[in-house]
Design a protein around this motif. Structure first.
Motif, mmCIF file in Angstrom:
data_model
loop_
_atom_site.group_PDB
_atom_site.id
_atom_site.type_symbol
_atom_site.label_atom_id
_atom_site.label_comp_id
_atom_site.label_asym_id
_atom_site.label_seq_id
_atom_site.Cartn_x
_atom_site.Cartn_y
_atom_site.Cartn_z
ATOM 1 N N GLU A 110 2.136 -0.088 -3.280
ATOM 2 C CA GLU A 110 3.175 0.204 -2.304
ATOM 3 C C GLU A 110 3.618 -1.100 -1.651
ATOM 4 O OE1 GLU A 110 1.109 2.615 0.473
ATOM 5 O OE2 GLU A 110 1.221 4.458 -0.740
ATOM 6 N N PRO A 111 4.792 -1.135 -1.006
ATOM 7 C CA PRO A 111 5.152 -2.324 -0.221
ATOM 8 C C PRO A 111 4.054 -2.639 0.801
ATOM 9 C CG PRO A 111 7.052 -0.901 -0.459
ATOM 10 C CD PRO A 111 5.876 -0.132 -1.022
ATOM 11 N N ASP A 112 3.695 -3.905 0.918
ATOM 12 C CA ASP A 112 2.636 -4.386 1.798
ATOM 13 C C ASP A 112 1.256 -3.904 1.344
ATOM 14 O OD1 ASP A 112 1.990 -6.096 3.950
ATOM 15 O OD2 ASP A 112 1.646 -4.377 5.277
ATOM 16 N N GLY A 113 1.133 -3.563 0.060
ATOM 17 C CA GLY A 113 -0.170 -3.242 -0.507
ATOM 18 C C GLY A 113 -0.891 -4.512 -0.913
ATOM 19 N N LEU A 114 -2.199 -4.436 -0.990
ATOM 20 C CA LEU A 114 -3.045 -5.611 -1.231
ATOM 21 C C LEU A 114 -3.633 -5.583 -2.641
ATOM 22 C CD1 LEU A 114 -4.647 -8.136 -0.222
ATOM 23 C CD2 LEU A 114 -6.374 -6.539 0.665
ATOM 24 N N MET A 115 -3.646 -6.740 -3.278
ATOM 25 C CA MET A 115 -4.319 -6.913 -4.554
ATOM 26 C C MET A 115 -5.392 -7.990 -4.420
ATOM 27 S SD MET A 115 -4.779 -8.674 -7.673
ATOM 28 C CE MET A 115 -3.742 -10.050 -7.279
ATOM 29 N N ILE A 116 -6.593 -7.671 -4.883
ATOM 30 C CA ILE A 116 -7.682 -8.639 -4.949
ATOM 31 C C ILE A 116 -8.135 -8.701 -6.405
ATOM 32 C CG2 ILE A 116 -10.019 -9.241 -4.201
ATOM 33 C CD1 ILE A 116 -9.535 -7.672 -1.641
ATOM 34 N N ALA A 117 -8.025 -9.869 -7.003
ATOM 35 C CA ALA A 117 -8.471 -10.052 -8.380
ATOM 36 C C ALA A 117 -9.574 -11.101 -8.410
ATOM 37 C CB ALA A 117 -7.310 -10.487 -9.277
ATOM 38 N N ALA A 118 -10.652 -10.806 -9.102
ATOM 39 C CA ALA A 118 -11.761 -11.751 -9.243
ATOM 40 C C ALA A 118 -12.015 -11.979 -10.721
ATOM 41 C CB ALA A 118 -13.012 -11.213 -8.565
ATOM 42 N N LEU A 119 -12.147 -13.235 -11.094
ATOM 43 C CA LEU A 119 -12.395 -13.594 -12.484
ATOM 44 C C LEU A 119 -13.243 -14.857 -12.528
ATOM 45 C CD1 LEU A 119 -9.279 -15.376 -14.002
ATOM 46 C CD2 LEU A 119 -9.438 -14.809 -11.582
ATOM 47 N N PHE A 120 -13.826 -15.120 -13.678
ATOM 48 C CA PHE A 120 -14.634 -16.326 -13.817
ATOM 49 C C PHE A 120 -13.746 -17.551 -13.907
ATOM 50 C CE2 PHE A 120 -17.824 -13.291 -15.705
ATOM 51 C CZ PHE A 120 -18.713 -13.394 -14.653
ATOM 52 N N GLY A 121 -14.108 -18.605 -13.156
ATOM 53 C CA GLY A 121 -13.354 -19.845 -13.127
ATOM 54 C C GLY A 121 -13.938 -20.904 -14.045
ATOM 55 N N GLY A 122 -13.303 -22.067 -14.050
ATOM 56 C CA GLY A 122 -13.560 -23.099 -15.030
ATOM 57 C C GLY A 122 -14.958 -23.692 -15.038
ATOM 58 N N ALA A 163 3.512 -13.948 -10.649
ATOM 59 C CA ALA A 163 3.517 -12.490 -10.702
ATOM 60 C C ALA A 163 4.291 -11.856 -9.554
ATOM 61 C CB ALA A 163 2.082 -11.968 -10.705
ATOM 62 N N GLY A 164 4.801 -12.680 -8.617
ATOM 63 C CA GLY A 164 5.649 -12.161 -7.555
ATOM 64 C C GLY A 164 4.940 -11.679 -6.315
ATOM 65 N N PHE A 165 3.689 -12.120 -6.099
ATOM 66 C CA PHE A 165 2.967 -11.700 -4.896
ATOM 67 C C PHE A 165 3.384 -12.538 -3.691
ATOM 68 C CE2 PHE A 165 0.062 -9.865 -8.015
ATOM 69 C CZ PHE A 165 -0.249 -8.649 -7.407
ATOM 70 N N ALA A 166 3.364 -11.911 -2.523
ATOM 71 C CA ALA A 166 3.592 -12.607 -1.262
ATOM 72 C C ALA A 166 2.247 -13.045 -0.682
ATOM 73 C CB ALA A 166 4.314 -11.688 -0.276
ATOM 74 N N LEU A 167 2.282 -14.095 0.143
ATOM 75 C CA LEU A 167 1.099 -14.599 0.852
ATOM 76 C C LEU A 167 -0.080 -14.834 -0.101
ATOM 77 C CD1 LEU A 167 1.302 -12.126 3.883
ATOM 78 C CD2 LEU A 167 2.298 -14.407 3.712
ATOM 79 N N PRO A 168 0.124 -15.563 -1.194
ATOM 80 C CA PRO A 168 -0.950 -15.746 -2.184
ATOM 81 C C PRO A 168 -2.039 -16.694 -1.700
ATOM 82 C CG PRO A 168 0.952 -17.070 -2.774
ATOM 83 C CD PRO A 168 1.367 -16.259 -1.580
ATOM 84 N N VAL A 169 -3.279 -16.352 -2.002
ATOM 85 C CA VAL A 169 -4.437 -17.179 -1.645
ATOM 86 C C VAL A 169 -5.413 -17.154 -2.814
ATOM 87 C CG1 VAL A 169 -6.392 -17.477 -0.084
ATOM 88 C CG2 VAL A 169 -4.200 -16.685 0.825
ATOM 89 N N ALA A 170 -5.987 -18.313 -3.119
ATOM 90 C CA ALA A 170 -7.030 -18.407 -4.148
ATOM 91 C C ALA A 170 -8.205 -19.194 -3.594
ATOM 92 C CB ALA A 170 -6.488 -19.079 -5.410
ATOM 93 N N THR A 239 -5.932 -13.375 -4.040
ATOM 94 C CA THR A 239 -5.482 -12.353 -3.100
ATOM 95 C C THR A 239 -3.977 -12.469 -2.917
ATOM 96 O OG1 THR A 239 -7.594 -12.499 -1.915
ATOM 97 C CG2 THR A 239 -5.788 -11.393 -0.790
ATOM 98 N N GLY A 240 -3.289 -11.352 -3.011
ATOM 99 C CA GLY A 240 -1.846 -11.349 -2.806
ATOM 100 C C GLY A 240 -1.377 -9.990 -2.332
ATOM 101 N N TRP A 241 -0.210 -9.970 -1.714
ATOM 102 C CA TRP A 241 0.357 -8.742 -1.159
ATOM 103 C C TRP A 241 1.662 -8.399 -1.865
ATOM 104 C CZ3 TRP A 241 -2.041 -6.072 2.914
ATOM 105 C CH2 TRP A 241 -3.119 -6.728 3.503
ATOM 106 N N ALA A 242 1.903 -7.114 -2.034
ATOM 107 C CA ALA A 242 3.209 -6.687 -2.517
ATOM 108 C C ALA A 242 4.235 -7.008 -1.438
ATOM 109 C CB ALA A 242 3.205 -5.181 -2.808
ATOM 110 N N PRO A 243 5.342 -7.631 -1.773
ATOM 111 C CA PRO A 243 6.316 -8.056 -0.753
ATOM 112 C C PRO A 243 6.809 -6.891 0.104
ATOM 113 C CG PRO A 243 6.814 -9.058 -2.873
ATOM 114 C CD PRO A 243 5.734 -8.045 -3.130
ATOM 115 N N ASP A 244 7.013 -7.198 1.388
ATOM 116 C CA ASP A 244 7.517 -6.209 2.345
ATOM 117 C C ASP A 244 8.223 -6.962 3.474
ATOM 118 O OD1 ASP A 244 7.358 -3.265 3.343
ATOM 119 O OD2 ASP A 244 6.675 -4.433 5.074
ATOM 120 N N PRO A 245 9.342 -6.447 3.993
ATOM 121 C CA PRO A 245 10.072 -7.161 5.056
ATOM 122 C C PRO A 245 9.257 -7.405 6.317
ATOM 123 C CG PRO A 245 11.444 -5.451 4.079
ATOM 124 C CD PRO A 245 10.072 -5.252 3.528
#
Length: 276
Positions: A110-122, A163-170, A239-245
């Motif tokens: 949904e707008p302003d929904g949160l995604m958290i993805a975790a994966l193995f790094g280098g 991927a079009g996420f707002a407020l991206p953090v890694a 971590t990223g958010w679905a864009p929302d005004p």
């Protein structure tokens, strides 16, 4: 247009995961579950429509009993705009199209929904990579694909923006584990379902000279004083958010109401007055 070669043999990956279910090793998933829950507690929002994309459903279903568990197939079984939280749990490093996976997660929010993805790094399993490479080169005169390539944090963070996420953090979480030997580490990797599923892997069994050479090389280069060997697992969290005004927007350049020097209580020296 030339189709890029596939990274992962999905049939082999599914087989490896099925075998891991006989004696699963879940300590990294358990640690990540605790980490995700702590992060969610810091978010001033309740999440009631959760989807979790993972190849290890057991611990995640137990930790989030009301969540919908989704297999990490190339096409995710996610409906657009139906979730306020999507967790992609330690599977993205096997994706043939990681950006496509993240785009699908964003569309499921949904707008302003949160995604958290975790994966193995280098840095993950860098000790095992080095030991296998040295042993195989010595025994066969060449190298074959054995451990999936894993991205560096700055490159993985860029995937969020693509991927079009707002407020991206890694950020990265290092997990340092010790084993009695490299063979014990390899046994745990089988229990995690993280053994070789690369599409370009050799289809013949690994030579004994390579396997036992890697064990000896691992101990010689990385062994500790107490006779054990370390193994590094670097988990990158995106971590990223679905864009929302309603979300905060970065200020336009030049729109600051206060100088940085004033905020820091520092003296500003013009570049023209500086000396070598």
């Amino acid at each position: 247009m030339t189709t890029p070669p596939l990274l992962t043999d999905r049939t082999a990956l599914s087989r490896n995961r099925t075998r891991s279910g006989r004696d699963p090793v879940t300590f990294l998933h358990d640690a990540l579950i605790d980490e995700v829950k702590e992060r969610l507690e810091l978010v001033n929002k309740s999440f009631t429509k959760v989807a979790i994309v993972t190849g290890m459903p057991g611990p995640w279903q137990a930790a989030f009993p009301d969540a919908r568990i989704i297999a990490d197939d190339d096409i995710l079984a996610l409906d657009p705009g139906t979730h306020d939280l999507v967790i992609h749990a330690l599977a993205l490093h096997w994706a043939n199209d990681p950006v496509g996976q993240l785009v699908q997660c964003r569309h499921a929010l949904e707008p302003d929904g949160l995604m958290i993805a975790a994966l193995f790094g280098g840095q993950t399993l860098h000790e095992l990579r080095a030991a296998l490479a040295e042993a195989e080169s010595r025994a066969t005169g060449g190298l074959s694909p054995r451990i999936a390539p894993m991205g560096e944090i700055r490159d993985l963070g860029g995937l969020l923006q693509r991927a079009g996420f707002a407020l991206p953090v890694a950020d990265a979480l290092p997990y340092d584990v010790t084993y009695a030997s490299a063979l014990h580490l390899m046994r745990d990797l089988r229990g995690m379902g993280e053994t070789n599923a690369l599409a370009g892997r050799l289809r013949s069994p690994t030579r004994r000279a390579v396997m036992f050479g890697a064990v000896e090389t691992y101990a010689r280069h990385f062994g500790t004083d107490d006779g054990r060997v370390p193994a590094t697992f670097e988990v990158v969290v995106l971590t990223g958010w679905a864009p929302d005004p309603s979300q905060q927007k970065p200020l336009r350049p030049g729109s600051a109401a206060q100088r940085l020097a004033d905020a820091l209580g520092a003296t500003e020296t013009p570049l023209s007055d500086s000396k070598d």
